[in-house]
Enzyme design. Structure first.
Site, PDB file in Angstrom:
ATOM      1  CB  SER A 160      18.915 -17.171  33.309  1.00  0.00           C
ATOM      2  OG  SER A 160      20.066 -16.504  32.829  1.00  0.00           O
ATOM      3  CE1 TYR A 173      21.470 -17.197  38.389  1.00  0.00           C
ATOM      4  CE2 TYR A 173      22.191 -16.792  36.135  1.00  0.00           C
ATOM      5  CZ  TYR A 173      21.312 -16.562  37.170  1.00  0.00           C
ATOM      6  OH  TYR A 173      20.255 -15.699  36.989  1.00  0.00           O
TER       7      TYR A 173
END
Length: 277
Positions: A160, A173
């Site tokens: 990501s 995250y």
């Protein structure tokens, strides 16, 4: 003939918006797709669409944190489709228990029951996020790379933009995806002599089922957070799933990318390159 023809592609999280499109893309070029997801109904919907389009696919309900369950799925996939040639580790996500309410810490937050500060984050939530993103990638690779060690293969992890530029509010995250990127490099070195290439993509901001409520107000207008994201993205828009496909096809192509391993490719509209000024 397509280089993907009859290749067995195993994709986790394949019931989701981005990974379902990745599954359909490989199927268009003749690959046989194992559609893995904890949500069997979502996986079956993707597999059915591929089959109706003339492709080969089968859905499997799999918990990527349960190694025994994945070993059982591997046996079924080997029997139904063949040994895994390409593994796409797409399972992942976030959890509210690992997310702060505000971007910046304020002493007033400590006494405010309506605000979750850094000190209120739940360790179990952070642990869940790391398991869902890093440990799931780790365990799935342990299982399906066994199909590749004697004949070569490809692994593509889904990292990501958070791994490059940690976003406010979501430390769990961001940290978990940074671990995925680091693990990608480690695996690339570890498996280099076995003929297995390992790479990753790092998507920027794409609208998915998981982040839709965060990015849009109930009336469909961009949220305040979405507006911040768009201001920080030089191209000024969110990505579309189809814009991942060129990189996914390239990384899986042993002719065009045969000397490429250990990289993490940003697909982010320039977000990682923009300093804000």
């Amino acid at each position: 003939m397509s280089v993907y023809k009859d290749k067995v592609v195993v994709i986790t999280g394949a019931g989701g918006i981005l990974c379902s499109e990745i599954a359909k893309e490989y199927a268009k070029y003749g690959a046989k797709i194992a559609v893995l997801d904890l949500n069997l109904e979502a996986a079956e919907k993707v597999a059915d669409e591929i089959v109706k389009g003339g492709g080969v696919a089968k859905a499997y309900k799999v918990n990527c944190l349960d190694k025994e369950n994945m070993e059982e799925a591997r046996v079924e996939i080997n029997k139904d489709l063949g040994k895994c040639d390409l593994l796409v580790n797409g399972a992942g996500g976030n959890n509210p228990k690992g997310t702060t309410t505000n971007d910046y810490f304020d002493m007033a937050d400590v006494e405010n029951p309506d605000v979750k500060s850094f000190f209120d984050l739940d360790g179990s939530g952070v642990d869940f996020v790391f398991k869902l993103n890093f440990l799931a990638t780790f365990l799935t690779t342990q299982v399906f790379a066994k199909d590749m060690v004697e004949r070569g293969g490809n692994i593509i992890n889904i990292s990501s933009m958070n791994a490059f530029r940690p976003l406010t509010r979501i430390p769990a995250y961001s940290g978990a995806k940074a671990a995925v990127s680091n693990f990608t490099q480690w695996l690339a070195v570890h498996f280099a002599k076995a003929g297995i290439r390992v790479n990753a993509i790092a998507p920027g901001f794409f609208v998915t089922n998981q982040n839709r409520a965060l990015l849009f107000n109930p009336d469909g207008t961009p949220s305040a957070r979405a507006e911040k994201i768009l201001r920080g993205t030089p191209m000024g828009r969110f990505g579309e799933a189809k814009e991942l496909m060129g990189t996914m096809l390239w990384l899986a192509d042993d002719e065009k990318a045969g000397f490429v391993t250990g990289i993490v490719v940003p697909i982010d509209g320039g977000f990682s390159a923009y300093s804000g000024v």
